[in-house]
Scaffold this motif. Structure first.
Motif, mmCIF file in Angstrom:
data_model
loop_
_atom_site.group_PDB
_atom_site.id
_atom_site.type_symbol
_atom_site.label_atom_id
_atom_site.label_comp_id
_atom_site.label_asym_id
_atom_site.label_seq_id
_atom_site.Cartn_x
_atom_site.Cartn_y
_atom_site.Cartn_z
ATOM 1 N N ALA B 211 7.492 4.408 -28.850
ATOM 2 C CA ALA B 211 7.356 4.325 -27.395
ATOM 3 C C ALA B 211 7.524 2.886 -26.929
ATOM 4 O O ALA B 211 7.028 1.955 -27.568
ATOM 5 C CB ALA B 211 5.989 4.852 -26.972
ATOM 6 N N GLY B 212 8.209 2.701 -25.806
ATOM 7 C CA GLY B 212 8.365 1.377 -25.226
ATOM 8 C C GLY B 212 7.148 1.019 -24.384
ATOM 9 O O GLY B 212 6.195 1.795 -24.282
ATOM 10 N N LYS B 213 7.209 -0.170 -23.771
ATOM 11 C CA LYS B 213 6.059 -0.653 -23.013
ATOM 12 C C LYS B 213 5.691 0.262 -21.848
ATOM 13 O O LYS B 213 4.540 0.605 -21.653
ATOM 14 C CB LYS B 213 6.371 -2.044 -22.463
ATOM 15 N N LEU B 214 6.724 0.628 -21.079
ATOM 16 C CA LEU B 214 6.443 1.439 -19.894
ATOM 17 C C LEU B 214 5.890 2.804 -20.276
ATOM 18 O O LEU B 214 4.984 3.318 -19.639
ATOM 19 C CB LEU B 214 7.713 1.610 -19.061
ATOM 20 N N ARG B 215 6.465 3.382 -21.349
ATOM 21 C CA ARG B 215 5.985 4.699 -21.786
ATOM 22 C C ARG B 215 4.554 4.609 -22.276
ATOM 23 O O ARG B 215 3.755 5.516 -22.049
ATOM 24 C CB ARG B 215 6.884 5.250 -22.882
ATOM 25 N N LYS B 216 4.217 3.501 -22.947
ATOM 26 C CA LYS B 216 2.828 3.345 -23.413
ATOM 27 C C LYS B 216 1.885 3.225 -22.215
ATOM 28 O O LYS B 216 0.798 3.802 -22.208
ATOM 29 C CB LYS B 216 2.703 2.115 -24.316
ATOM 30 N N LEU B 217 2.334 2.467 -21.198
ATOM 31 C CA LEU B 217 1.508 2.334 -19.993
ATOM 32 C C LEU B 217 1.284 3.706 -19.353
ATOM 33 O O LEU B 217 0.173 4.068 -18.987
ATOM 34 C CB LEU B 217 2.203 1.395 -18.997
ATOM 35 N N TRP B 218 2.370 4.493 -19.268
ATOM 36 C CA TRP B 218 2.322 5.771 -18.563
ATOM 37 C C TRP B 218 1.582 6.841 -19.363
ATOM 38 O O TRP B 218 0.793 7.607 -18.814
ATOM 39 C CB TRP B 218 3.752 6.227 -18.246
ATOM 40 N N HIS B 219 1.816 6.875 -20.687
ATOM 41 C CA HIS B 219 1.277 7.974 -21.481
ATOM 42 C C HIS B 219 -0.006 7.634 -22.237
ATOM 43 O O HIS B 219 -0.684 8.525 -22.709
ATOM 44 C CB HIS B 219 2.335 8.462 -22.477
ATOM 45 N N VAL B 220 -0.302 6.351 -22.379
ATOM 46 C CA VAL B 220 -1.514 5.983 -23.117
ATOM 47 C C VAL B 220 -2.541 5.335 -22.190
ATOM 48 O O VAL B 220 -3.637 5.853 -21.995
ATOM 49 C CB VAL B 220 -1.195 5.029 -24.296
#
Lengths: 300, 321
Positions: B211-220
């Motif tokens: 996962a990239g940064k934005l996906r980690k922000l959104w999903h985690v």
């Protein structure tokens, strides 16, 4: 300025824990990103600090210079900070504010601790209803109850005194009750059982067992309450606005301009002085502040 | 949505266990709850009910209230200021609150990723929140002075013609929002604590999944701090509903010092006449206490809807002990 120790090592993205062998390009990109992030953060910090610097500079100008577009004082007027006490009765305002904030804090603690304890640690019918009522009051805008309360205090002849501001705090403060309840819940029930087996009544259990364990929560409530009262504007404006011998600092500040025309250097000096007690309190009780604030949100 | 779980699930077990004791009055509870029960009755329940009665009367604090039926309520339909007040408050609620929340969360995220100086940065961003609101509002009046203020001086030095800020009806609310965003330190501290509390393993798992940064922000990050975000959003919304001090101080200090005249409120051009300011103006400048009670009841209805979200959460707290 002392440095706050972060409550936990900020390791959201700690590079050390990453696999070391990154390709050159990936590593450079990461480096660029972290530089960009840090510069943005530093730039924002400067923007946030800027108003303080500009307020201080304005407070050190002559009154004539505050209307010119020059940002740097021609001649530092340090005496503005003492002159302001002669220009407005700032010392009296401070005394009134201390009275309001001090008694308000004492009253809040005295009245909120028992209610929070009963709601958190005793089993009785209706405690859930009371919890909901408390949360409801916590969510109620102050203006909703303003008109009937004002007319009540007016009929008692107490408008113009600090009593309408202070007295209600001796009858429970919803937010503090809620915050203390959340704290009390974390005390193991066994401690209380042990005290009861030893023959302690509820009052003794509360005073001897519960309170010593909740000192941080009490400090947080006290600090919040003091800060709230110190900065409160609408209440004092309403109840003592017509009696300038009982003005608090925020009311005095707000009237400064209208009473003494444009004296922005004095107004800014007074504004900075008004912030001093709370800032001093903050640096003595940083941990309490931060823990208390975090607690209000974390338990959501 | 329809059933509010007021009663805890374990109610029967709790009452059977203490069945022997609940027959008699629990004097300890009565003693402990008495101050708050009295305070609740006198300072909240009574005024709420009194509002209903006062809203049906003409009352100016001096002569006794006289019953006039629904006249005050009928006036709602003709009051143009009401629409202005609602529109201004809606602006703060729908634009101001999200901007504040996003800004505070953004700063908290940045600080959480800083490897050094996180504590110092937290102090810096929290500091404005310690300023008395009145003092901060006056300071921004000076900073944003259109002709001699430092902000427009700096802007003109880079060739930008700064706006009139608080003196321009279109810029007055955005200027207030700048002030509010400056003082957003308490929300930032709450968010920072929440972000630092997200378990590290979740990020490691997301890393393994590529996962990239934005996906980690959104999903985690966001799902993990959701309860805190909701709490902060409700608190900020309630604050927005009682928006008063900043608007009062800025308007009265800029409108020529005529603080005793009711017309100074809402300056310029009623652009800062928020709902609570309107309530104050009607009640304590015009002494139309009856009509002010109508406005108070409207405010109560709206804040009750916002608080309802909170109450549903509270009922969960109630049953988790």
């Amino acid at each position: 300025m002392s440095v706050l120790a972060p409550s936990r090592r900020p390791t959201a993205v700690a590079p050390e824990t990453r696999p070391r062998k990154l390709r050159g390009r990936g590593r450079r990109r990461r480096w660029l990103e972290s530089v960009a992030e840090r510069s943005l953060l530093i730039a924002l910090a400067f923007i946030v600090l800027m108003p303080f610097v500009l307020i201080l500079l304005t407070s050190l100008m002559t009154n004539a210079q505050t209307l010119s577009p020059h940002l740097w004082p021609e001649d530092f007027q340090w005496h503005n900070f003492t002159d302001v006490f002669a220009r407005i009765p700032l010392a009296r305002y401070a005394a009134n504010t201390f009275l309001y904030a001090g008694l308000g804090t004492v009253g809040t603690l005295l009245s909120s601790v028992p209610a929070a304890y009963a709601m958190a640690k005793l089993r009785w019918r209706g405690r859930h209803v009371w919890l909901l009522l408390t949360v409801a009051v916590m969510m109620l805008p102050a203006q909703v109850t303003l008109v009937p309360l004002y007319s009540m205090w007016a009929s008692l002849g107490l408008v113009g005194t600090l009593a309408p501001l202070i007295v209600p705090f001796f009858f429970g403060h919803a937010f503090s009750i809620f915050l203390l309840r959340q704290f009390f819940l974390t005390i193991p029930q066994e401690y209380l059982e042990a005290a009861r087996i030893d023959g302690c009544g509820e009052l003794r259990t509360l005073l001897r067992v519960v309170l010593p364990l909740t000192r941080p929560a009490l400090a947080a409530v006290a600090v919040f309450q003091f800060t709230f009262c110190w900065n409160d504007f609408m209440g004092p404006l309403l109840y003592v606005g017509n009696n300038d011998s009982n003005w608090t600092i925020p009311v005095g500040l707000a009237q400064f301009r209208s009473t003494y025309q444009v004296e922005w250097n004095m107004t800014m000096a007074a504004s900075l002085l008004a912030a001093v007690p709370v800032v001093v309190l903050f640096f003595f009780a940083q941990k309490t502040f931060v823990r208390g604030i975090a607690l209000t949100g974390v338990k959501g | 949505m329809t059933t509010l779980p007021l009663r805890p699930r374990n109610r029967t077990t709790a009452s059977t266990r203490s069945a022997g004791r609940s027959k008699r009055v629990n004097w300890a509870v009565v003693g402990l709850m008495a101050p708050w029960a009295l305070g609740f009755t006198v300072f909240f329940a009574y005024p709420l009910l009194a509002n209903v009665y006062l809203s049906l009367t003409r009352y100016d604090l001096i002569s006794p209230a006289t019953y006039i039926g629904l006249d005050n309520w009928a006036f709602l339909l003709h009051d143009e200021a009401l629409l202005t007040g609602v529109r201004n408050s809606a602006w703060i609620l729908l634009i101001g609150v999200p901007v504040k929340l996003v800004f505070a969360f953004f700063v908290a995220l940045l600080i959480s990723r800083a490897r050094r100086g996180a504590g110092l940065l937290r102090t810096v961003f929290y500091l404005p929140h310690l300023m008395p609101l009145v003092a901060a509002a006056l300071a921004f009046v000076v900073l944003l002075n259109p002709s001699s203020g430092p902000v427009n001086t700096l802007l003109s030095s880079v060739g930008i013609d700064g706006p009139l800020w608080f003196d321009d009806p279109r810029w007055a609310k955005p200027s207030l929002l700048m002030l509010d965003s400056w003082m957003v330190g308490n929300l930032m501290v709450i968010f920072l604590a929440a972000v630092l509390d997200v378990p590290q393993q979740l990020y490691e798992a997301a890393d393994l999944d590529g996962a990239g940064k934005l996906r980690k922000l959104w999903h985690v990050t966001l799902p993990a701090v959701r309860p805190v975000l909701v709490f902060a959003a409700v608190t900020a919304a309630i604050d927005a509903l009682q928006y008063f001090t900043q608007a009062y101080v800025v308007a009265t200090s800029l409108s020529g010092g005529a603080t005793t005249g009711a017309e100074s409120l809402g300056y310029p051009n009623d652009s800062t006449l928020f709902f609570p300011v309107l309530l104050y103006k009607q009640g304590f400048r015009y002494f139309n206490m009856g009509y002010a009670s109508v406005l108070a009841l409207l405010l109560f209805a709206v804040s009750f809807c916002v608080a309802f979200v909170m109450l549903r959460r509270a009922s969960r707290w109630a049953s988790d002990m």
